[in-house]
Design a protein around this motif. Structure first.
Motif, short mmCIF file in Angstrom:
data_model
loop_
_atom_site.label_atom_id
_atom_site.label_comp_id
_atom_site.label_asym_id
_atom_site.label_seq_id
_atom_site.Cartn_x
_atom_site.Cartn_y
_atom_site.Cartn_z
N GLY A 81 0.60 -1.30 0.06
CA GLY A 81 -0.03 0.11 -0.13
C GLY A 81 0.67 1.20 0.06
O GLY A 81 0.12 2.29 -0.28
N GLY A 82 1.95 1.06 0.37
CA GLY A 82 2.82 2.24 0.14
C GLY A 82 3.15 2.84 -1.24
O GLY A 82 2.68 2.10 -2.20
N THR A 83 4.09 4.11 -1.35
CA THR A 83 4.04 4.63 -2.68
C THR A 83 5.57 4.90 -2.96
O THR A 83 6.24 5.31 -1.94
CB THR A 83 3.43 5.84 -2.93
N ILE A 84 6.20 4.48 -4.11
CA ILE A 84 7.39 4.96 -4.44
C ILE A 84 7.40 6.01 -5.43
O ILE A 84 6.45 5.88 -6.39
CB ILE A 84 8.33 3.66 -4.82
N ALA A 85 8.18 7.09 -5.46
CA ALA A 85 8.43 8.01 -6.32
C ALA A 85 9.90 7.98 -6.92
O ALA A 85 10.96 7.76 -6.31
CB ALA A 85 8.05 9.42 -5.81
N GLY A 86 10.06 8.02 -8.33
CA GLY A 86 11.20 7.92 -8.90
C GLY A 86 11.16 7.80 -10.37
O GLY A 86 10.65 8.49 -11.02
N SER A 87 12.03 6.85 -10.62
CA SER A 87 12.10 6.42 -12.31
C SER A 87 12.32 5.07 -12.40
O SER A 87 12.95 4.29 -11.34
CB SER A 87 12.87 7.24 -12.88
N VAL A 109 2.51 0.25 -4.29
CA VAL A 109 2.88 -1.47 -4.34
C VAL A 109 1.61 -2.11 -3.73
O VAL A 109 1.55 -2.37 -2.54
CB VAL A 109 4.16 -1.47 -3.46
N SER A 110 0.97 -2.52 -4.68
CA SER A 110 -0.38 -2.85 -4.14
C SER A 110 -0.33 -4.31 -4.75
O SER A 110 0.42 -5.00 -5.35
CB SER A 110 -1.42 -2.01 -5.22
N GLU A 111 -1.55 -5.06 -4.46
CA GLU A 111 -1.57 -6.46 -4.66
C GLU A 111 -2.03 -6.49 -6.36
O GLU A 111 -2.00 -7.62 -6.70
CB GLU A 111 -2.87 -7.04 -3.90
N GLY A 112 -2.32 -5.26 -7.11
CA GLY A 112 -2.70 -5.71 -8.37
C GLY A 112 -1.24 -5.81 -9.29
O GLY A 112 -1.49 -5.95 -10.47
N LEU A 113 -0.28 -5.37 -8.81
CA LEU A 113 1.13 -5.29 -9.39
C LEU A 113 1.40 -7.16 -9.71
O LEU A 113 0.98 -7.98 -8.89
CB LEU A 113 2.19 -4.67 -8.56
N PRO A 114 2.19 -7.40 -10.76
CA PRO A 114 2.61 -8.72 -10.75
C PRO A 114 3.60 -9.23 -9.54
O PRO A 114 4.03 -8.38 -8.99
CB PRO A 114 3.80 -8.76 -12.03
N THR A 115 3.26 -10.47 -9.05
CA THR A 115 3.69 -10.50 -7.89
C THR A 115 5.27 -10.60 -7.41
O THR A 115 5.72 -10.01 -6.38
CB THR A 115 3.43 -12.14 -7.54
N GLY A 116 6.14 -11.07 -8.39
CA GLY A 116 7.47 -10.66 -8.42
C GLY A 116 8.11 -9.28 -8.39
O GLY A 116 8.61 -8.90 -7.21
N LEU A 117 7.26 -8.37 -9.11
CA LEU A 117 7.61 -6.99 -9.00
C LEU A 117 7.03 -6.37 -7.60
O LEU A 117 7.74 -5.77 -6.97
CB LEU A 117 6.83 -6.32 -10.21
#
Length: 300
Positions: A81-87, A109-117
């Motif tokens: 649920g956290g957020t990263i900012a960058g590139s 960084v959510s459950e919707g992303l591919p698991t490994g990522l």
């Protein structure tokens, strides 16, 4: 390869309740995607936040995701649920070539992303450079038509938790009741209170981060509840993406999704704080906003 921008929340800039309170639990970093032979042989000597100039022997193929931290960050890890900012920059594992230019991003960084990522970024910190090698089944969720594995290099300029992590403050009378779920999500009960005639605010949690100043671009979680209907009218928690609000002295100016005039209740507060603000609408009703200040975006 045709790069999918579904990963980017905002290209060029970026991203049942229990009656408990206080800071959310620390993230479980035991699920972080492990390093391996493939991710450990990737080098990236370019400047942080620019072209990382990654090189690796190719073709580079993996059956399971791998991730290696090339540059350690600092601060607290963000968790789900956290957020990263960058590139980030994507490379074709088959040819070793970039699959496009470096992209700026703010990513939840959510459950919707591919698991490994997702798990590779699970416990990210500010200043970190991470290389992620994804197998084809996950690569195709990021890059349409990827023929094999892909390599991603993330430069994280800032990392924000899902919720405010400050110290709970004593409740003040005249405001709606607020309880929190384990992840920090607030629940707001207005009860029989009538709408106030003047705007007011109170501090629910006191953070120990930087003080918010006029002109800052602030990352927030926000829940709005109507005094008329006693129902939630908007929620970044439900939308799955934190708000990005600009602190301005102009009461009529606002970023997308930002209530007009809300800056006056946030400027002077600190990162990690949670604020409740009650704002009349001029027609006998009002809206209560519970706002978690989770971070400030670095200046461009």
């Amino acid at each position: 390869m045709r790069k999918s921008l579904a990963l980017t929340l905002s290209a060029g800039l970026l991203v049942a309740l229990a009656g408990c309170s206080g800071a959310p639990a620390a993230p479980d970093c035991s699920k972080v995607t492990p390093s391996g032979g493939a991710s450990s042989i990737v080098t990236a000597d370019g400047a942080m936040g620019a072209d990382p100039a990654a090189t690796f022997p190719f073709p580079l193929v993996v059956e399971k995701a791998q991730a290696s931290v090339l540059t350690e960050g600092e601060g607290d890890p963000i968790g789900i649920g956290g957020t990263i900012a960058g590139s980030y920059t994507i490379y074709d594992g088959e040819s070793g070539q970039p699959a496009g230019a470096t992209q700026a991003t703010a990513l939840v960084v959510s459950e919707g992303l591919p698991t490994g990522l997702r798990n590779a970024l699970l416990c990210s910190t500010a200043g970190q450079r991470t290389v992620v090698v994804l197998p084809n089944d996950e690569a195709t969720q990021i890059v349409a038509g990827a023929p094999g594995s892909i390599v991603m290099v993330f430069d994280i300029s800032a990392a924000f938790p899902q919720a405010a992590d400050g110290t709970t403050q004593p409740a003040q009378s005249g405001f709606p009741a607020v309880v929190h779920a384990a992840d920090g999500r607030p629940g707001v009960t207005i009860g029989s209170q009538t709408a106030p005639d003047e705007a007011k605010s109170a501090l629910l949690k006191k953070g120990d981060g930087a003080e918010i100043a006029t002109g800052d671009t602030v990352v927030v979680q926000s829940t709005a509840v109507s005094y008329s209907t006693r129902e939630v009218t908007s929620s970044t928690w439900e939308e799955g993406t934190p708000g990005v609000w600009t602190m301005t002295e102009d009461t009529a100016a606002a970023s997308a999704g930002q209530p007009a005039g809300i800056s006056e209740f946030l400027v002077g507060q600190t990162v990690g704080s949670e604020v409740i603000a009650v704002v009349p609408d001029g027609s006998g009703s009002a809206t209560a906003y519970v706002i978690d200040i989770v971070g400030v975006l670095p200046a461009s």
